[in-house]
Motif scaffolding. Sequence first.
Motif, mmCIF file in Angstrom:
data_model
loop_
_atom_site.group_PDB
_atom_site.id
_atom_site.type_symbol
_atom_site.label_atom_id
_atom_site.label_comp_id
_atom_site.label_asym_id
_atom_site.label_seq_id
_atom_site.Cartn_x
_atom_site.Cartn_y
_atom_site.Cartn_z
ATOM 1 N N TYR A 136 0.724 -1.317 0.096
ATOM 2 C CA TYR A 136 0.315 0.398 0.395
ATOM 3 C C TYR A 136 1.078 1.737 0.276
ATOM 4 O O TYR A 136 2.219 1.571 0.952
ATOM 5 C CB TYR A 136 -1.149 -0.053 1.546
ATOM 6 C CG TYR A 136 0.250 0.483 2.619
ATOM 7 C CD1 TYR A 136 -0.417 1.575 2.717
ATOM 8 C CD2 TYR A 136 0.387 -0.165 3.096
ATOM 9 C CE1 TYR A 136 0.533 2.228 4.249
ATOM 10 C CE2 TYR A 136 1.337 -0.176 4.490
ATOM 11 C CZ TYR A 136 1.520 0.833 4.824
ATOM 12 O OH TYR A 136 1.641 1.255 5.952
ATOM 13 N N ARG A 137 0.255 2.096 -0.595
ATOM 14 C CA ARG A 137 0.590 3.567 -0.291
ATOM 15 C C ARG A 137 -0.081 4.445 0.844
ATOM 16 O O ARG A 137 -1.207 4.479 0.553
ATOM 17 C CB ARG A 137 1.080 4.434 -1.452
ATOM 18 C CG ARG A 137 2.002 3.368 -2.608
ATOM 19 C CD ARG A 137 2.358 4.585 -3.658
ATOM 20 N NE ARG A 137 3.248 5.324 -3.333
ATOM 21 C CZ ARG A 137 3.775 6.590 -4.100
ATOM 22 N NH1 ARG A 137 4.172 6.585 -5.646
ATOM 23 N NH2 ARG A 137 4.513 7.306 -3.756
ATOM 24 N N ILE A 140 -3.011 6.837 -0.439
ATOM 25 C CA ILE A 140 -4.043 6.446 -1.485
ATOM 26 C C ILE A 140 -5.124 6.060 -0.154
ATOM 27 O O ILE A 140 -4.343 4.987 0.534
ATOM 28 C CB ILE A 140 -3.771 5.660 -2.456
ATOM 29 C CG1 ILE A 140 -2.732 5.309 -3.262
ATOM 30 C CG2 ILE A 140 -5.306 4.639 -3.474
ATOM 31 C CD1 ILE A 140 -3.220 6.327 -4.353
ATOM 32 N N SER A 142 -7.498 4.411 0.463
ATOM 33 C CA SER A 142 -8.273 2.807 0.139
ATOM 34 C C SER A 142 -7.504 1.837 0.815
ATOM 35 O O SER A 142 -5.903 2.383 1.157
ATOM 36 C CB SER A 142 -8.759 2.974 -1.059
ATOM 37 O OG SER A 142 -7.174 2.584 -2.110
ATOM 38 N N ALA A 144 -5.163 -1.610 1.725
ATOM 39 C CA ALA A 144 -3.787 -2.650 0.940
ATOM 40 C C ALA A 144 -5.012 -4.075 0.461
ATOM 41 O O ALA A 144 -6.050 -4.322 0.926
ATOM 42 C CB ALA A 144 -3.229 -3.412 1.637
ATOM 43 N N GLN A 149 -5.074 0.714 -4.647
ATOM 44 C CA GLN A 149 -3.908 0.233 -4.489
ATOM 45 C C GLN A 149 -2.830 -0.305 -5.385
ATOM 46 O O GLN A 149 -1.781 -0.638 -5.885
ATOM 47 C CB GLN A 149 -4.145 -0.428 -2.851
ATOM 48 C CG GLN A 149 -4.233 0.742 -1.638
ATOM 49 C CD GLN A 149 -3.042 1.264 -1.264
ATOM 50 O OE1 GLN A 149 -1.618 1.481 -1.964
ATOM 51 N NE2 GLN A 149 -3.611 2.208 -0.417
ATOM 52 N N GLU A 152 -1.472 1.139 -7.971
ATOM 53 C CA GLU A 152 -0.204 1.900 -8.201
ATOM 54 C C GLU A 152 0.658 2.059 -7.603
ATOM 55 O O GLU A 152 1.974 1.568 -8.421
ATOM 56 C CB GLU A 152 -0.758 3.448 -6.853
ATOM 57 C CG GLU A 152 -0.092 3.900 -6.257
ATOM 58 C CD GLU A 152 -0.043 4.996 -7.248
ATOM 59 O OE1 GLU A 152 1.412 5.868 -6.314
ATOM 60 O OE2 GLU A 152 -0.361 5.250 -7.945
#
Length: 319
Positions: A136-137, A140, A142, A144, A149, A152
């Motif tokens: 995940y980032r 973002i 939302s 993981a 995600q 991205e």
Amino acid sequence: MASGGIRHQAKASEPVLLSSVHSSDEKRRPTGISEFDRVLGGGIVPGSLVLVGGDPGIGKSTLLLQMSRCLSEQSCRTVYVSGEESLQQIRLRADRLGVFKNDLAMLCETNLDVIQETILKYKPEVVIIDSIQTMYREAISSGAGSVSQVREATSVLMQLAKRENIAIFIVGHVTKEGVVAGPRVLEHMVDTVLYFEGDRHASYRLLRAVKNRFGSTNEIGVFEMCSEGLTEVKNPSEFMLSADRRYSRSVVACAMEGTRPLMLEVQALVCQTNFQIPRRTAAGTDYNRVNLLLAVLEKRLGLKLAGCDAISIWPAACV
């Protein structure tokens, strides 16, 4: 104002004439697993992004960890990033596979910004991400595993692989339909898509490529799952053929899978039906293909098969 992650200043791009681009033979790095190299097209291409998908428990992590072990024996700087297991759990799996050298670095992390910073600092030649659905980032919103995600994370890893000339392998979970979970664009973004197939309760596994920008998609790799991990099957025809050839229930055919001929045993059974509509069962091949073969036999050979049940079993490698 950008938040999270490492930002690189964009450089102005200029068009380049094709005639001025230097052409040279691609340098591939062997994985140390010949069946894996066969499917990849001869080895690992630097700067490539490879997606490995398969059912849970089929052996994706085991295969990539064994590849990491072989690369470490070649003094290849490798980073194994796990978002699903702890370091202790990975060590238990590694002890079962064999001796690992110190060239393999482990990282348990799911924050992609931290992973990117570590890769840029460590500068490895090969990176393994297990799995893309756990990354995940923070930029973002939302969670993981969501579509945004996954898209991205794949985009960041693709840019990292091309810019730093690092070969990156990412593990992808599959849905109950047998396709990689997440957006369909995921398979379009990567250079190679590999599927690890087989019955998790059986010992044999098949590795096949459904997309490969650097090689053929006709090759398959055959492995056997044992207590020490995955072992290569040098002669797939040996386990595809039955030891008992006294009965007339089957026929042996030769099929070409890429550059390798395989001897396959096709089994069939036809008998008079006790129902108004005969049953047709196909295992390992297309149901409509079996009906087509029965129609050809009835038309050309005069066999009365319209009132017969039919069962056909094909090896998974010839599908």
